[in-house]
Write an enzyme that holds these catalytic residues in place. Structure first.
Site, PDB file in Angstrom:
ATOM      1  N   ASP A  85       0.836  -1.215   0.000  1.00 37.14           N
ATOM      2  CA  ASP A  85       0.000   0.000   0.000  1.00 37.14           C
ATOM      3  C   ASP A  85       0.864   1.254   0.000  1.00 37.14           C
ATOM      4  O   ASP A  85       0.777   2.079   0.895  1.00 37.14           O
ATOM      5  CB  ASP A  85      -0.941  -0.042   1.213  1.00 37.14           C
ATOM      6  CG  ASP A  85      -1.774  -1.311   1.244  1.00 37.14           C
ATOM      7  OD1 ASP A  85      -2.913  -1.280   0.768  1.00 37.14           O
ATOM      8  OD2 ASP A  85      -1.270  -2.340   1.735  1.00 37.14           O
TER       9      ASP A  85
ATOM     10  N   ASN B 243      -6.678  -3.901  -4.801  1.00 45.48           N
ATOM     11  CA  ASN B 243      -7.938  -3.397  -5.341  1.00 45.48           C
ATOM     12  C   ASN B 243      -7.774  -2.045  -6.023  1.00 45.48           C
ATOM     13  O   ASN B 243      -8.437  -1.750  -7.024  1.00 45.48           O
ATOM     14  CB  ASN B 243      -9.013  -3.326  -4.253  1.00 45.48           C
ATOM     15  CG  ASN B 243      -8.561  -2.563  -3.030  1.00 45.48           C
ATOM     16  OD1 ASN B 243      -7.642  -2.985  -2.325  1.00 45.48           O
ATOM     17  ND2 ASN B 243      -9.208  -1.440  -2.745  1.00 45.48           N
TER      18      ASN B 243
ATOM     19  N   HIS C  50      -3.015  -9.642  -1.419  1.00 44.84           N
ATOM     20  CA  HIS C  50      -3.255  -8.261  -0.986  1.00 44.84           C
ATOM     21  C   HIS C  50      -4.197  -8.187   0.204  1.00 44.84           C
ATOM     22  O   HIS C  50      -3.934  -7.491   1.187  1.00 44.84           O
ATOM     23  CB  HIS C  50      -3.829  -7.429  -2.129  1.00 44.84           C
ATOM     24  CG  HIS C  50      -4.181  -6.025  -1.718  1.00 44.84           C
ATOM     25  ND1 HIS C  50      -3.236  -5.113  -1.291  1.00 44.84           N
ATOM     26  CD2 HIS C  50      -5.389  -5.387  -1.622  1.00 44.84           C
ATOM     27  CE1 HIS C  50      -3.836  -3.974  -0.965  1.00 44.84           C
ATOM     28  NE2 HIS C  50      -5.135  -4.110  -1.156  1.00 44.84           N
TER      29      HIS C  50
ATOM     30  N   HIS D 201     -10.271  -2.733   7.629  1.00 44.21           N
ATOM     31  CA  HIS D 201     -11.041  -3.603   6.746  1.00 44.21           C
ATOM     32  C   HIS D 201     -11.459  -4.904   7.422  1.00 44.21           C
ATOM     33  O   HIS D 201     -12.423  -5.541   6.982  1.00 44.21           O
ATOM     34  CB  HIS D 201     -10.228  -3.936   5.493  1.00 44.21           C
ATOM     35  CG  HIS D 201      -9.986  -2.756   4.611  1.00 44.21           C
ATOM     36  ND1 HIS D 201      -8.774  -2.091   4.569  1.00 44.21           N
ATOM     37  CD2 HIS D 201     -10.792  -2.103   3.732  1.00 44.21           C
ATOM     38  CE1 HIS D 201      -8.841  -1.099   3.702  1.00 44.21           C
ATOM     39  NE2 HIS D 201     -10.055  -1.074   3.184  1.00 44.21           N
TER      40      HIS D 201
ATOM     41  N   ASP E 149      -5.034  -3.529   4.809  1.00 41.41           N
ATOM     42  CA  ASP E 149      -5.127  -2.662   5.984  1.00 41.41           C
ATOM     43  C   ASP E 149      -3.814  -1.916   6.125  1.00 41.41           C
ATOM     44  O   ASP E 149      -2.740  -2.532   6.126  1.00 41.41           O
ATOM     45  CB  ASP E 149      -5.422  -3.483   7.246  1.00 41.41           C
ATOM     46  CG  ASP E 149      -6.909  -3.550   7.537  1.00 41.41           C
ATOM     47  OD1 ASP E 149      -7.659  -2.700   7.020  1.00 41.41           O
ATOM     48  OD2 ASP E 149      -7.326  -4.451   8.291  1.00 41.41           O
TER      49      ASP E 149
END
Length: 327
Positions: free
Chosen positions: A45, A116, A210, A219, A246
């Protein structure tokens, strides 16, 4: 003529059979060190052109990478915010990757899965081998295996598992090319992962995706993975499930198997501030902030360390083939 037609039919049938049994998991090989050991860092991320402390995390990754002499880097997805890449010529690639992770120790292969946010862009672009020519470190595929002799890493494309991206897009569009029809894609992927894990003779089995399986963060647990992927990795004695999604650092021990759930999603924007207090079963460590994780593997022991943006050790553990002890 009739015999020729029958021959063509047989060839066509054989081709169809080949396509039906070919695996969605491409296999790559990566050498270990001369002493048989392996080390790597994990980041997730992250891609925000250096903002939200991405550059500070990259700096500390470089220092740790040099200290433990890493062999490669693993990215747990959401590689480019907010909407992935637009094309193979998107300058965001260099602004968020090449120009950020400049330390000498990080000039190794990067094994990347899609998140995502990556699916909100042009997925085919991010998978384009052209980027390997732009930056030789970059390796990004949907699902694949990295065989390192001491360990096998099973990278799983988790975004297509999540129902809400199909049912409730929330004004976002997703690039589903290559994964439709969805039901057939997921069924084949799960079969391939199950078979590959069963056939694996690696000392360590590590699955990377992921999305979370276990998390107390923003999440929480990903129910679709709990229902569909978790039984497979439990049955096949996987040692670690490593994920992002997360934006935190986290370690949860399974209470029903040897699996350690390790979240490294603190590559840039973080500090969500919301926790699932009712989901703390097996929780060993949680840090709602930026940072990354390192892993050093030998035949009988794995040393795992979580770091913040100052390079401070936040949590460390040793795994002895299914038994862990916090340090």
């Amino acid at each position: 003529m009739a015999g020729f037609s029958k021959t063509l039919l047989c060839v066509a049938c054989c081709c169809l059979c080949f396509l039906s049994v070919s695996s969605l998991l491409e296999r790559l090989e990566h050498p270990v060190k001369d002493d048989g050991s392996l080390s790597f860092v994990v980041i997730g991320d992250w891609g925000r052109k250096g903002k939200y402390n991405q550059s500070q995390v990259a700096l500390q990754m470089g220092r740790v990478g040099e200290r433990i002499n890493i062999d490669f880097v693993i990215s747990t997805g959401d590689n480019f915010y907010d909407g992935g890449l637009t094309s193979a010529n998107d300058p965001v690639f260099e602004k968020s990757f090449t120009k950020i992770y400049t330390a000498k120790s990080l000039q190794k292969k990067w094994y990347n899965v899609l998140g995502n946010h990556d699916y909100r862009g042009n997925v085919e672009a991010q998978l384009d081998p052209l980027f390997e020519r732009i930056d030789r470190r970059w390796i990004c595929k949907r699902s694949f295996i990295v065989d390192t002799e001491i360990a096998e890493f099973f990278f799983v494309d988790t975004t297509p598992f999540v129902d809400k991206y199909f049912l409730k897009p929330k004004h976002h569009t997703y690039d589903w090319r290559g994964v439709l029809p969805r039901k057939e894609y997921l069924s084949k992927l799960l079969q391939d992962v199950d078979l590959a894990l069963k056939e694996s003779t690696a000392n360590w089995k590590i699955v990377v995706g992921h999305h979370t399986i276990r998390s107390i963060g923003h999440h929480g647990d990903t129910n679709e993975l709990v229902q569909q992927l978790l039984p497979i990795i439990e049955e096949n004695n996987v040692d670690m499930y490593i994920n992002g999604h997360d934006h935190c650092l986290q370690h949860i021990s399974s209470t029903s198997s040897q699996i350690q759930f390790l979240t490294s999603g603190g590559g840039s924007k973080s500090w969500k501030g919301d926790l699932d207090e009712l989901n703390r079963k097996g929780l060993k460590f949680y840090y709602d902030g930026q940072g990354f994780m390192s892993v050093e593997l030998k035949q009988s022991i794995a040393k795992i360390v979580f770091y913040d943006i100052f390079g401070k050790t936040l949590h460390a553990l040793n795994l002895f083939k299914g038994v862990d002890s916090a340090m």
